[in-house]
Design a protein around this motif. Structure first.
Motif, short mmCIF file in Angstrom:
data_model
loop_
_atom_site.label_atom_id
_atom_site.label_comp_id
_atom_site.label_asym_id
_atom_site.label_seq_id
_atom_site.Cartn_x
_atom_site.Cartn_y
_atom_site.Cartn_z
N ILE A 185 0.72 -1.31 0.09
CA ILE A 185 0.10 -0.15 -0.16
C ILE A 185 0.71 1.34 -0.06
CG2 ILE A 185 -1.96 1.38 1.18
CD1 ILE A 185 -1.42 -2.28 2.37
N GLY A 186 0.94 1.98 -1.40
CA GLY A 186 1.77 3.25 -1.20
C GLY A 186 1.17 4.14 -0.31
N VAL A 187 2.10 4.88 0.48
CA VAL A 187 1.52 5.98 1.47
C VAL A 187 2.36 7.32 1.36
CG1 VAL A 187 0.31 4.27 3.06
CG2 VAL A 187 2.86 5.04 3.46
N SER A 188 2.12 8.30 2.09
CA SER A 188 2.68 9.50 2.17
C SER A 188 4.15 9.39 2.40
CB SER A 188 2.03 10.25 2.88
OG SER A 188 1.79 9.75 4.29
N ASN A 189 4.73 8.81 3.33
CA ASN A 189 6.02 8.66 3.59
C ASN A 189 6.17 7.47 4.41
OD1 ASN A 189 5.57 9.65 6.40
ND2 ASN A 189 4.87 11.38 5.62
N LEU A 222 8.28 0.93 4.22
CA LEU A 222 9.34 1.36 3.23
C LEU A 222 9.24 2.74 3.07
CD1 LEU A 222 9.11 -1.10 0.41
CD2 LEU A 222 10.59 -1.30 2.18
N SER A 223 10.60 3.54 3.04
CA SER A 223 10.48 4.79 2.79
C SER A 223 11.13 5.07 1.33
CB SER A 223 11.60 5.54 3.86
OG SER A 223 11.64 7.17 3.48
N PHE A 224 10.62 6.09 0.36
CA PHE A 224 10.95 6.31 -0.58
C PHE A 224 11.52 7.89 -0.79
CE2 PHE A 224 7.71 3.41 -1.61
CZ PHE A 224 8.56 2.14 -1.69
N TYR A 225 12.00 8.32 0.38
CA TYR A 225 12.63 9.85 0.67
C TYR A 225 13.88 9.78 -0.61
CZ TYR A 225 14.69 13.71 2.86
OH TYR A 225 15.18 15.10 3.23
N PRO A 226 13.64 10.87 -1.18
CA PRO A 226 14.57 11.14 -2.34
C PRO A 226 16.17 10.46 -2.12
CG PRO A 226 13.40 13.00 -2.11
CD PRO A 226 12.98 12.20 -0.71
N THR A 227 16.49 10.58 -0.99
CA THR A 227 18.00 9.93 -0.82
C THR A 227 18.09 8.40 -0.73
OG1 THR A 227 17.90 10.21 1.72
CG2 THR A 227 18.87 12.18 0.50
N LYS A 228 16.91 7.62 -0.68
CA LYS A 228 17.14 6.20 -0.39
C LYS A 228 17.39 5.71 -1.89
CE LYS A 228 15.34 5.95 3.84
NZ LYS A 228 15.31 7.23 4.16
N ASN A 229 17.70 4.42 -1.64
CA ASN A 229 18.15 3.44 -2.99
C ASN A 229 17.30 3.57 -3.81
OD1 ASN A 229 19.95 2.75 -0.88
ND2 ASN A 229 20.36 0.86 -1.85
N LEU A 230 16.04 3.58 -3.58
CA LEU A 230 14.69 3.68 -4.39
C LEU A 230 14.18 5.18 -3.77
CD1 LEU A 230 12.83 3.21 -6.82
CD2 LEU A 230 11.39 1.50 -5.45
N GLY A 231 14.33 6.34 -4.57
CA GLY A 231 13.96 7.44 -3.96
C GLY A 231 12.67 8.19 -4.98
N ALA A 232 11.95 8.69 -4.46
CA ALA A 232 11.00 9.49 -5.22
C ALA A 232 11.51 10.85 -5.48
CB ALA A 232 9.30 9.62 -4.26
N ILE A 233 10.58 11.66 -6.12
CA ILE A 233 10.93 12.85 -6.41
C ILE A 233 9.96 13.77 -5.64
CG2 ILE A 233 11.35 14.73 -8.38
CD1 ILE A 233 12.80 12.23 -8.81
N GLY A 234 10.24 13.70 -4.28
CA GLY A 234 9.35 14.06 -3.17
C GLY A 234 9.66 13.04 -2.02
N GLY A 272 5.99 6.70 0.80
CA GLY A 272 6.36 5.27 1.63
C GLY A 272 5.42 4.14 1.24
N ALA A 273 5.57 3.15 1.88
CA ALA A 273 4.56 1.85 1.53
C ALA A 273 4.68 1.19 2.74
CB ALA A 273 5.22 1.35 0.20
N VAL A 274 3.43 0.33 3.00
CA VAL A 274 3.36 -0.70 3.60
C VAL A 274 3.35 -1.81 2.99
CG1 VAL A 274 1.73 -1.65 5.42
CG2 VAL A 274 2.06 0.85 5.35
N ILE A 275 4.06 -2.84 3.53
CA ILE A 275 4.11 -4.25 2.98
C ILE A 275 3.34 -5.20 4.07
CG2 ILE A 275 5.59 -5.99 1.83
CD1 ILE A 275 5.50 -3.23 0.61
N THR A 276 2.77 -6.10 3.68
CA THR A 276 2.12 -7.20 4.57
C THR A 276 1.44 -8.49 3.98
OG1 THR A 276 0.53 -7.33 6.45
CG2 THR A 276 -0.26 -6.21 4.57
N HIS A 277 1.51 -9.58 4.81
CA HIS A 277 0.77 -10.66 4.49
C HIS A 277 -0.50 -10.88 4.86
CE1 HIS A 277 4.81 -12.26 2.86
NE2 HIS A 277 5.38 -11.45 3.78
N ASP A 278 -0.97 -9.74 5.57
CA ASP A 278 -2.13 -9.97 6.29
C ASP A 278 -2.97 -9.04 5.77
OD1 ASP A 278 -4.14 -9.41 8.44
OD2 ASP A 278 -2.70 -9.38 9.85
N SER A 279 -4.28 -9.81 5.18
CA SER A 279 -5.21 -9.25 4.68
C SER A 279 -5.99 -8.21 5.24
CB SER A 279 -6.11 -10.28 3.74
OG SER A 279 -7.00 -10.91 5.00
#
Length: 378
Positions: A55-59, A190-202, A205-212
């Motif tokens: 689930i992609g989220v804000s940060n 996960l964080s996609f802050y611009p400095t991360k290995n996979l960085g957004a242009i802003g 973040g994301a939540v990863i889960t196995h739990d529906s």
């Protein structure tokens, strides 16, 4: 020569054409909140992490906070429950716990891996412990068979702070078989802050889960608590990922493992050339995926870390410190109860991050190491 610590323009130049096309795609779509771009990103990220839900989220902070709030909504966590967290993490890990009305229990990391380990967990367990938060610091996975044994023995939730570790792979199976950071435990942020290995242009973040059940709760909480339009089952938040950031990340996601491998090559160069009696090098991973080298962090002895940093600046080498002040020493947490944390405080006074991003070549890393080798002992 100049060796900047990080130049995001040069990092993103590799993806320039795809990023421009992605931006145009979103602009032309007329859909600037939610929609197909976000849905496709969630599917692609879930596949990348070997998990059923992303689930992609804000940060990254909101990702952690939504996981904890989600577990409260579905009855797995309650106010005051204790979460074991490594004390040398970035403050966001602790903020998420306290924002959710939970109690962070800070523990010293392993001084070699600089990560939470089984010994640290055992020393912090109480009858109120309900979860652990392994922080895969600097891109190194904090997970092994000993931690897995403790988790199963005490029926603990595993909430990964994988903000710095996208694509890193554990050497031991996670709770659901996945070894990919973020999908090892019950849920991961996960964080996609611009400095991360996979960085957004802003920010993103994301939540990863196995739990529906958790995935449904997080999805609703991130969208004002709404399960369907104008129907709010929770008093939620506005923590959605923007389609423009989802599109940027979709453009860069296919190169993530190759980008991680490039960082591994620079880490190898540092490790092969660095040879100074005051420098402790980070543990070298056996494979490129064991640690994705979000940062290459050395330790400097004899109280000379700041001297070395000035010396490197004078020689054109940019550096950073991740992190100079631990959360328990920050003004906002003066009332946070904790046991003595000598390892954490020692690390904070000794660590120094060297350039390792795509703007730094293997040749650059070797030359920076040679510059460090010439650092005077006094």
């Amino acid at each position: 020569m100049k060796y900047p610590f990080l130049n995001l323009s040069s990092v993103n130049a590799r993806y320039a054409e795809d990023l421009h096309l992605a931006a145009k795609r979103v602009i032309d779509s007329g859909r600037y909140i939610g929609g197909d771009e976000v849905n496709q990103f969630n599917k692609e990220l879930a596949a990348f992490c070997h998990a059923p839900y992303a689930i992609g989220v804000s940060n990254g902070l909101d990702a952690l906070r939504l996981i904890l709030e989600g577990y409260k909504k579905i009855g797995r966590l309650h106010d005051g429950d204790e979460i074991i967290v490594p004390a040398n993490t970035y403050i966001a890990s602790i903020l998420a716990v306290t924002h959710a009305g939970l109690s962070p229990v800070l523990t010293d990391p392993n001084p070699l891996s600089m990560n939470l380990d089984a010994e640290g967990i055992r020393s912090s367990l109480t009858e109120r412990t309900r979860a652990i938060m392994p922080v895969h610091l600097y891109g190194r996975v904090a997970w092994d068979a000993d931690i897995a044994h403790i988790v199963k023995k005490y029926n603990l939730l595993v909430i990964e702070d994988a903000a710095q570790a996208i694509g890193a792979r554990a050497t031991t199976d996670g709770l659901y078989g996945s070894r990919i950071a973020g999908a090892i435990g019950h849920a991961g942020a996960l964080s996609f802050y611009p400095t991360k290995n996979l960085g957004a242009i802003g920010d993103a973040g994301a939540v990863i889960t196995h739990d529906s059940q958790l995935a449904a709760a997080v999805t609703a909480l991130a969208n004002y608590g709404s399960d369907v339009r104008y129907h709010n089952i929770y008093a939620g938040f506005n923590c959605r990922i923007d389609p423009i950031q989802a599109a940027m990340l979709r453009a860069k996601l296919p190169d993530t493992q190759a980008a991680n491998a490039r960082r591994f090559e620079r880490a190898v160069a540092y490790n092969n050339v660095l040879n100074h009696p005051l420098i402790t090098k980070p543990l070298m991973s056996a494979a490129a995926t064991d640690c994705i080298w979000h940062q290459y962090v050395i330790r400097v002895g004899n109280g000379l870390r700041d001297n070395l940093r000035r010396y490197l600046t004078e020689n054109g080498v940019g550096t950073d410190i991740h992190y100079p002040v631990p959360p328990h020493l920050q003004p906002c947490y003066t009332d946070l109860h904790h046991k003595p944390l000598p390892v954490t405080e020692s690390l904070a006074s000794e660590i120094l991050s060297l350039p390792i991003g795509d703007g730094t070549s293997v040749k650059d890393a070797a030359e920076i190491a040679r510059i460090i080798n010439r650092f005077p002992l006094t």
